[in-house]
Design a protein around this motif. Structure first.
Motif, short mmCIF file in Angstrom:
data_model
loop_
_atom_site.label_atom_id
_atom_site.label_comp_id
_atom_site.label_asym_id
_atom_site.label_seq_id
_atom_site.Cartn_x
_atom_site.Cartn_y
_atom_site.Cartn_z
N GLU A 134 -17.55 46.68 -37.92
CA GLU A 134 -17.14 45.46 -38.63
C GLU A 134 -15.71 45.08 -38.27
O GLU A 134 -15.38 43.88 -38.18
N PHE A 135 -14.86 46.07 -38.05
CA PHE A 135 -13.48 45.76 -37.67
C PHE A 135 -13.45 45.04 -36.32
O PHE A 135 -12.71 44.05 -36.14
N MET A 136 -14.28 45.51 -35.35
CA MET A 136 -14.31 44.86 -34.04
C MET A 136 -14.85 43.44 -34.14
O MET A 136 -14.38 42.52 -33.46
N MET A 137 -15.82 43.23 -35.02
CA MET A 137 -16.36 41.88 -35.20
C MET A 137 -15.32 40.94 -35.81
O MET A 137 -15.18 39.79 -35.41
N ARG A 138 -14.56 41.47 -36.79
CA ARG A 138 -13.50 40.64 -37.38
C ARG A 138 -12.43 40.32 -36.35
O ARG A 138 -11.91 39.20 -36.29
N LEU A 139 -12.09 41.29 -35.51
CA LEU A 139 -11.09 41.07 -34.47
C LEU A 139 -11.56 40.01 -33.49
O LEU A 139 -10.80 39.13 -33.07
N ASP A 140 -12.86 40.07 -33.12
CA ASP A 140 -13.41 39.09 -32.20
C ASP A 140 -13.38 37.69 -32.83
O ASP A 140 -13.06 36.70 -32.16
#
Length: 617
Positions: free
Chosen positions: A597-603
């Motif tokens: 989820e962190f990587m999705m938010r960063l993207d």
């Protein structure tokens, strides 16, 4: 006399308990209570079990106290593995004190707990302990059945450390049943395994087991040498329980050598140590051995005194082999005094005990168990052969799958090229129509915008599919290389030294060249087209992130499984878990934060920033 048979009962349990207790299996059990209380209780149980382990051979009373406290706490917090371990320690103390029925009951309770929880390794160890108690009671067929159950488990899982212990226990039963050839064969098998493991302590136990066999076979010089080495070892370890047992064995050897003064000295020391340890079984055995020495010296009153003590104690703890020996000493001593009536009574009692231990029915049961185990070994060998055939068939399937994959990728590229050409032709026709329809400029502009949106969606979908295709190809390649490395490891196990070196170099070459930078560069180009500024934003916020961690972050953004990431990166799943942990630390994430989820938010943040820049332009 069967005094040497007591050594292996204690020595095997002592060495078996050591490695298993040190492993602290309770530490890995999942908490079921509230987190704070559960963690505190778990640590307390582990501490109590460790204290029980440290004092089980030197201070049985303390070990019993610690184990009982651990058992109460483990049951309160529903810790089945720790409950079984506590029952083991309590059962061991009961065994040392001669309470064979109580010890057997405790070990069987522990086995029930372990079986209900599905702990196969603990079940195998408990089968060994149950076999130990049954040996002491003279129930050799039942003891062999339990020891063979443990041996089958350790053979199946290739647990080489515990396999040696299990082989020693089977050897002990064969020795007790007077099957010396089988006992020597099993001891030699255990010794070979222990030499491979470089396990000097347990190697000492196997040599002492062989010494017991040599004693009964009349090879007294070699038996005495091994026993004296064992005595020095246990004295250095301050293991009073096994020191008493070895002294007892040395007393029997000296008796057979007709060195009665030395035999009396050894056996008196063993008796004193056993009484200090509250060790009922060794006390009974030492008393019977001293009775035999007094009888051989013609001191019949003292012989009968010690024999009666031994018989009373052996009957109380249900140690039939010792009770049988005591009855025979009493019979011989009374007969020497021409007291034939009581002598005959004790002789009959001893023969009844002997028949109950070595009768035809028990011999038949032992032979049946041996046959069953030999059949099991043959089935294992046949299973291994079938596995090798399946591996060859699997290699062939992998080759066909690889060819199919290559053809599929080629066909997909042709289809995508044709679709691109068709799209190009459609674009040219729309442009031509746009120039000819100047009167409908506003409508045409609207159509163009819709067309661009559709084109962007199509290209994004195309790139997503291409990204998935590349990932699948890389994953299949990684899995194939992993299969190849596993096959090389299997071949290396049976190859000679030169072939193993060559296979090792080939394996290293596969590990070093398995992961292609070209594949990653192609993957990264397409990934950045679908997820622009993802890498830039990640490096801007976290400059310490390495190139390998950028690869891992991209795969996390695509929500790939650990197995898929392992195949793509050319590493094991365990290495993927470690890499995720290191990345989580650099990103300063807690265990409650979801890494994907962190990587999705960063993207999403990087895409928002890109859109804002385009709007400003």
């Amino acid at each position: 006399m069967s005094l040497t048979r007591f050594f292996l009962l204690f020595a095997t349990c002592y060495f078996l308990a050591g490695p298993e207790a040190q492993a602290s299996p309770a530490m890995s059990f999942a908490n079921r209570a509230s987190p704070a209380a559960a963690v505190g209780d778990t640590a307390q149980v582990v501490r109590l079990l460790k204290l029980a382990e440290l004092s089980v051979t030197s201070k049985p009373d303390s070990a019993l106290h610690y184990a009982n406290e651990a058992l109460t706490l483990a049951r309160r917090r529903h810790r089945p593995r720790q409950e079984a371990e506590a029952l083991e320690y309590i059962g061991w103390v009961s065994y040392v004190r001669g309470d064979y029925p109580g010890s057997l009951r405790l070990y069987q309770q522990a086995l029930s707990v372990a079986q209900a929880a599905g702990y196969a390794k603990e079940c195998a160890r408990l089968h060994t302990y149950i076999g130990m108690v049954l040996q002491a009671e003279g129930a050799y067929p039942e003891a062999l059945a339990n020891n063979l159950a443990a041996l089958k488990y350790y053979t199946a899982v290739r647990d080489t450390a515990n396999l040696a212990f299990s082989i020693m226990n089977v050897a002990a039963v064969e020795y007790h049943a007077h099957h010396y050839a089988q006992a020597i064969a099993y001891y030699q098998q255990a010794i070979q395994q222990l030499k491979k493991n470089n396990d000097l302590e347990d190697l000492n136990a196997s040599y002492l087991g062989l010494a017991s066999v040599y004693t009964d076979m009349g090879n007294l010089g070699q038996a005495e040498t091994y026993f004296r080495l064992g005595l020095d070892f246990f004295r250095r370890q301050k293991d009073r329980t096994n020191e008493a047992i070895v002294l007892n064995n040395l007393g029997e050897v000296s008796t057979k050598q007709k060195n009665y003064a030395q035999a009396h000295r050894f056996l008196t020391q063993a008796l004193q140590l056993a009484q200090a340890n509250q060790d009922a079984s060794v006390t009974a055995a030492s008393s019977a051995a001293l009775a035999q020495v007094f009888f051989l010296q013609g001191q019949h009153d003292q012989a009968q005194t010690y024999a009666r003590r031994s018989l009373a104690l052996a009957q109380r703890i249900k140690a039939r082999p010792v009770a049988k020996d005591a009855c025979l000493v009493l019979a011989n001593s009374l007969a020497a005094q021409r007291r034939f009536e009581p002598a005959l009574a004790f002789y009959k009692q001893g023969k009844v005990l002997e028949d109950s231990i070595y009768g035809l029915e028990h011999t038949a049961q032992l032979e049946a168990l041996r046959s069953q185990y030999q059949e099991y070994r043959r089935e294992q060998q046949e299973s291994a052969q079938r596995y090798r055939i399946q591996q060859l068939e699997r290699d062939q399937r992998i080759s066909r799958l690889t060819l199919t994959l290559v053809l599929g990728v080629g066909l997909s590229l042709l289809v995508f090229a044709w679709l691109g050409w068709r799209q190009y032709q459609a674009t040219r026709q729309r442009n031509r129509a746009q120039k000819q329809a100047e009167q409908a400029a506003e409508r045409v502009e609207q159509l163009q915008n819709e067309s661009r949106l559709q084109q962007a969606e199509y290209e994004l979908g195309f790139k997503d599919r291409k990204l998935a295709t590349l990932a699948l190809a890389a994953m299949q390649k990684g899995e194939f290389l992993h299969e190849v490395k596993e096959r090389l490891d299997v071949i290396a196990q049976t190859a000679d030294e030169e072939v193993r070196r060559q296979l090792g170099r080939l394996r290293l070459s596969i590990e070093q060249n398995g992961s292609s930078n070209k594949d990653w560069d192609q993957f990264r180009v397409i990934f950045e087209e679908v997820h622009p500024n993802f890498f830039a934003e990640l490096q801007r916020q976290f400059p310490e992130v390495t190139p390998n961690e950028l690869r891992l972050a991209a795969l996390l953004r695509l929500n790939f499984s650990s197995k898929a990431m392992a195949g793509l990166l050319g590493i094991s799943e365990e290495s993927v878990k470690k890499a995720r942990y290191r990345l989580r630390q650099k990103l300063q994430l807690s265990t409650a934060d979801n890494l994907v989820e962190f990587m999705m938010r960063l993207d999403a943040a990087s895409l928002s920033g890109t859109a804002a820049i385009k709007n400003q332009e």
